[in-house]
Design a protein around this motif. Structure first.
Motif, PDB file in Angstrom:
ATOM      1  N   ASN A 128       3.263  -5.539  33.914  1.00 31.43           N
ATOM      2  CA  ASN A 128       2.078  -5.641  34.715  1.00 31.43           C
ATOM      3  C   ASN A 128       0.747  -5.488  33.624  1.00 31.43           C
ATOM      4  O   ASN A 128      -0.231  -6.342  33.731  1.00 31.43           O
ATOM      5  CB  ASN A 128       1.617  -4.489  35.703  1.00 31.43           C
ATOM      6  CG  ASN A 128       2.631  -4.466  36.788  1.00 31.43           C
ATOM      7  OD1 ASN A 128       3.034  -5.831  37.115  1.00 31.43           O
ATOM      8  ND2 ASN A 128       3.421  -3.449  36.966  1.00 31.43           N
ATOM      9  N   VAL A 129       0.642  -4.634  33.042  1.00 31.19           N
ATOM     10  CA  VAL A 129      -0.434  -4.525  31.837  1.00 31.19           C
ATOM     11  C   VAL A 129      -0.539  -5.502  30.831  1.00 31.19           C
ATOM     12  O   VAL A 129      -1.523  -6.104  30.496  1.00 31.19           O
ATOM     13  CB  VAL A 129      -0.317  -2.921  31.277  1.00 31.19           C
ATOM     14  CG1 VAL A 129      -1.277  -2.721  30.072  1.00 31.19           C
ATOM     15  CG2 VAL A 129      -0.700  -1.909  32.368  1.00 31.19           C
ATOM     16  N   GLY A 130       0.600  -5.766  30.466  1.00 29.65           N
ATOM     17  CA  GLY A 130       0.847  -6.813  29.304  1.00 29.65           C
ATOM     18  C   GLY A 130      -0.006  -7.988  29.798  1.00 29.65           C
ATOM     19  O   GLY A 130      -0.736  -8.795  29.162  1.00 29.65           O
ATOM     20  N   LYS A 174       9.136 -11.634  31.179  1.00 28.87           N
ATOM     21  CA  LYS A 174       8.358 -12.198  32.287  1.00 28.87           C
ATOM     22  C   LYS A 174       6.785 -12.537  32.150  1.00 28.87           C
ATOM     23  O   LYS A 174       6.046 -12.541  32.656  1.00 28.87           O
ATOM     24  CB  LYS A 174       8.207 -10.899  33.284  1.00 28.87           C
ATOM     25  CG  LYS A 174       9.482 -10.558  33.774  1.00 28.87           C
ATOM     26  CD  LYS A 174       9.374  -9.305  34.721  1.00 28.87           C
ATOM     27  CE  LYS A 174       9.726  -7.936  34.003  1.00 28.87           C
ATOM     28  NZ  LYS A 174       9.279  -6.888  34.368  1.00 28.87           N
ATOM     29  N   MET A 202       9.337  -8.386  19.337  1.00 28.25           N
ATOM     30  CA  MET A 202       8.408  -7.106  18.842  1.00 28.25           C
ATOM     31  C   MET A 202       8.174  -7.038  17.408  1.00 28.25           C
ATOM     32  O   MET A 202       6.778  -7.073  17.169  1.00 28.25           O
ATOM     33  CB  MET A 202       8.871  -5.939  19.587  1.00 28.25           C
ATOM     34  CG  MET A 202       8.892  -5.781  21.141  1.00 28.25           C
ATOM     35  SD  MET A 202       8.648  -4.268  21.759  1.00 28.25           S
ATOM     36  CE  MET A 202       8.638  -4.677  23.353  1.00 28.25           C
ATOM     37  N   ALA A 256       1.988  -1.758  25.616  1.00 26.69           N
ATOM     38  CA  ALA A 256       1.823  -1.995  27.008  1.00 26.69           C
ATOM     39  C   ALA A 256       3.335  -1.709  27.441  1.00 26.69           C
ATOM     40  O   ALA A 256       3.804  -2.601  28.198  1.00 26.69           O
ATOM     41  CB  ALA A 256       1.366  -3.330  27.392  1.00 26.69           C
ATOM     42  N   PRO A 271       6.519   1.295  28.713  1.00 29.76           N
ATOM     43  CA  PRO A 271       6.522   2.793  29.207  1.00 29.76           C
ATOM     44  C   PRO A 271       6.387   3.814  28.080  1.00 29.76           C
ATOM     45  O   PRO A 271       6.840   3.533  27.099  1.00 29.76           O
ATOM     46  CB  PRO A 271       7.791   2.863  29.925  1.00 29.76           C
ATOM     47  CG  PRO A 271       8.328   1.259  29.847  1.00 29.76           C
ATOM     48  CD  PRO A 271       7.531   0.835  28.911  1.00 29.76           C
ATOM     49  N   HIS A 272       5.705   4.840  28.470  1.00 29.14           N
ATOM     50  CA  HIS A 272       5.588   5.950  27.745  1.00 29.14           C
ATOM     51  C   HIS A 272       6.950   6.416  27.059  1.00 29.14           C
ATOM     52  O   HIS A 272       7.115   6.774  25.615  1.00 29.14           O
ATOM     53  CB  HIS A 272       4.813   6.981  28.025  1.00 29.14           C
ATOM     54  CG  HIS A 272       4.722   8.494  27.085  1.00 29.14           C
ATOM     55  ND1 HIS A 272       3.991   8.524  26.177  1.00 29.14           N
ATOM     56  CD2 HIS A 272       5.326   9.413  27.305  1.00 29.14           C
ATOM     57  CE1 HIS A 272       4.297   9.633  25.451  1.00 29.14           C
ATOM     58  NE2 HIS A 272       5.089  10.181  26.254  1.00 29.14           N
ATOM     59  N   HIS A 273       7.920   6.552  27.942  1.00 31.61           N
ATOM     60  CA  HIS A 273       9.225   7.220  27.474  1.00 31.61           C
ATOM     61  C   HIS A 273       9.918   6.090  26.248  1.00 31.61           C
ATOM     62  O   HIS A 273      10.690   6.665  25.631  1.00 31.61           O
ATOM     63  CB  HIS A 273      10.133   7.437  28.602  1.00 31.61           C
ATOM     64  CG  HIS A 273      10.608   6.050  29.139  1.00 31.61           C
ATOM     65  ND1 HIS A 273      11.539   5.220  28.910  1.00 31.61           N
ATOM     66  CD2 HIS A 273      10.207   5.853  30.339  1.00 31.61           C
ATOM     67  CE1 HIS A 273      11.613   4.042  29.839  1.00 31.61           C
ATOM     68  NE2 HIS A 273      10.855   4.426  30.727  1.00 31.61           N
ATOM     69  N   GLU A 289      11.383   4.640  20.601  1.00 35.46           N
ATOM     70  CA  GLU A 289      12.332   3.388  20.608  1.00 35.46           C
ATOM     71  C   GLU A 289      11.764   2.227  20.214  1.00 35.46           C
ATOM     72  O   GLU A 289      12.442   1.619  19.338  1.00 35.46           O
ATOM     73  CB  GLU A 289      13.301   3.520  21.893  1.00 35.46           C
ATOM     74  CG  GLU A 289      13.787   2.129  22.507  1.00 35.46           C
ATOM     75  CD  GLU A 289      14.096   2.224  24.134  1.00 35.46           C
ATOM     76  OE1 GLU A 289      14.296   3.429  24.483  1.00 35.46           O
ATOM     77  OE2 GLU A 289      13.831   1.259  24.688  1.00 35.46           O
ATOM     78  N   VAL A 308      -1.955   2.218  25.497  1.00 46.25           N
ATOM     79  CA  VAL A 308      -2.372   2.025  26.906  1.00 46.25           C
ATOM     80  C   VAL A 308      -1.561   3.017  27.936  1.00 46.25           C
ATOM     81  O   VAL A 308      -1.765   3.019  28.997  1.00 46.25           O
ATOM     82  CB  VAL A 308      -2.223   0.448  27.138  1.00 46.25           C
ATOM     83  CG1 VAL A 308      -2.621   0.235  28.544  1.00 46.25           C
ATOM     84  CG2 VAL A 308      -2.958  -0.368  26.366  1.00 46.25           C
ATOM     85  N   THR A 309      -0.650   3.640  27.060  1.00 50.61           N
ATOM     86  CA  THR A 309       0.523   4.279  27.965  1.00 50.61           C
ATOM     87  C   THR A 309       0.091   5.582  28.696  1.00 50.61           C
ATOM     88  O   THR A 309      -1.005   6.294  28.410  1.00 50.61           O
ATOM     89  CB  THR A 309       1.625   4.908  27.241  1.00 50.61           C
ATOM     90  OG1 THR A 309       1.230   5.914  26.290  1.00 50.61           O
ATOM     91  CG2 THR A 309       2.212   3.731  26.105  1.00 50.61           C
ATOM     92  N   PHE A 345      -6.372   0.396  36.185  1.00 52.77           N
ATOM     93  CA  PHE A 345      -5.432  -0.053  37.120  1.00 52.77           C
ATOM     94  C   PHE A 345      -5.207  -1.588  36.680  1.00 52.77           C
ATOM     95  O   PHE A 345      -6.253  -2.450  36.077  1.00 52.77           O
ATOM     96  CB  PHE A 345      -5.688  -0.374  38.396  1.00 52.77           C
ATOM     97  CG  PHE A 345      -5.201   0.840  39.394  1.00 52.77           C
ATOM     98  CD1 PHE A 345      -3.925   1.566  39.174  1.00 52.77           C
ATOM     99  CD2 PHE A 345      -6.077   1.422  40.179  1.00 52.77           C
ATOM    100  CE1 PHE A 345      -3.681   2.630  39.972  1.00 52.77           C
ATOM    101  CE2 PHE A 345      -5.664   2.733  40.966  1.00 52.77           C
ATOM    102  CZ  PHE A 345      -4.665   3.263  40.905  1.00 52.77           C
ATOM    103  N   MET A 372      -7.660  -5.088  34.944  1.00 52.80           N
ATOM    104  CA  MET A 372      -7.715  -5.280  33.485  1.00 52.80           C
ATOM    105  C   MET A 372      -8.033  -6.650  32.676  1.00 52.80           C
ATOM    106  O   MET A 372      -8.555  -6.701  31.666  1.00 52.80           O
ATOM    107  CB  MET A 372      -6.630  -4.802  32.623  1.00 52.80           C
ATOM    108  CG  MET A 372      -6.135  -3.400  32.723  1.00 52.80           C
ATOM    109  SD  MET A 372      -4.809  -2.859  31.814  1.00 52.80           S
ATOM    110  CE  MET A 372      -4.669  -1.309  32.211  1.00 52.80           C
TER     111      MET A 372
END
Ligand code: NAP
Length: 204
Positions: A11-13, A38, A48, A61, A63-65, A69, A87-88, A126, A130
């Motif tokens: 979503n953020v990306g 996506k 990446m 962009a 998940p923080h967890h 990794e 952004v996390t 949100f 953005m």
């Protein structure tokens, strides 16, 4: 023109991609598996690692967890001298803030990539707002925190070009205050049922 890589095609990306591609900067996605990503049609999607090696500015962009990794899979040295935007939101499995007061996700990211200039921004907006930095006609404030002055200037300019009103929020340590703001936004939007067409503005 700045070369900007967005890590993560969620979503953020996608929202930030939409905002950046309408401006003067060049933007690519970095994805764990470009063939399954996506990303929106027409977007350039590479691995990446390729995205980070190409870019001058990298937006996390993801998940923080998965921050550590993600960095490990790319190689921390590939971030040297580059600007990394965090952004996390550091949420645990109960959707509560997983750290705060004496550190922040951004400061922990800086420790993982010491050669990079980490900047905290966008985490308390949100995704839906953005791509133009606005709610209705009103521009949202983009607080930008970093220990590197030039990195802050670059990110503030990117934010202004999207449509935000950027404000220098001081050193990276200010992420300790910006990250709880993300939690407040989620609470207002979801628990208080104000929805996602809300955001924060600094009045002067
Ligand atoms: N959604 C919001 O409104 C919002 C607002 C402010 C901040 N944030 C923060 O921004 C970050 C991204 O949020 P989002 O809503 O865009 O999330 P999302 O829709 O779930 O997308 C995250 C993307 O990260 C990539 N990724 C890398 N490692 C991953 C892993 N281990 N598990 C899952 N995905 C992984 C994936 O892209 P690839 O498959 O292409 O690798 C995925 O599409 C989060 O840290 C969130 O807290 C979200």
């Amino acid at each position: 023109m700045v070369k900007i890589a967005i890590l993560g095609t969620g979503n953020v990306g996608k929202a930030l991609f939409g905002g950046i591609k309408n401006g003067s900067n060049e933007v690519k996605f970095g994805s764990r598996d470009p063939s399954k990503s996506k990303a929106p049609e027409g977007a350039e999607v590479v691995t990446m690692k390729e995205a980070v090696q190409w870019a001058e500015v990298i937006i996390f962009a993801v998940p923080h967890h998965s921050t550590s990794e993600t960095i490990n899979s790319i190689g921390g040295d590939n971030f040297n001298d580059k600007i990394a935007i965090d952004v996390t939101n550091a949420l645990n499995e109960k959707w509560e803030l997983a750290m705060g007061f004496d550190t922040s996700a951004a400061e922990e990211m800086q420790k993982l990539i010491p050669g990079a200039k980490v900047v905290k921004a966008f985490n308390y907006v949100f995704a839906e707002n953005m791509s133009n930095g606005k709610v209705g006609e009103g521009s949202l404030t983009l607080f930008v925190a970093s220990d590197d002055g030039r990195a802050k200037e670059v990110v503030m300019k990117i934010g202004n070009e999207i449509g935000f009103e950027s404000v220098d929020a001081g050193p990276l340590k200010s992420a300790r205050y910006l990250e709880p703001l993300g939690m407040l936004l989620i609470g207002l939007g979801m628990n208080q049922k104000l929805g996602t067409k809300i955001g924060f503005k600094l009045l002067k």
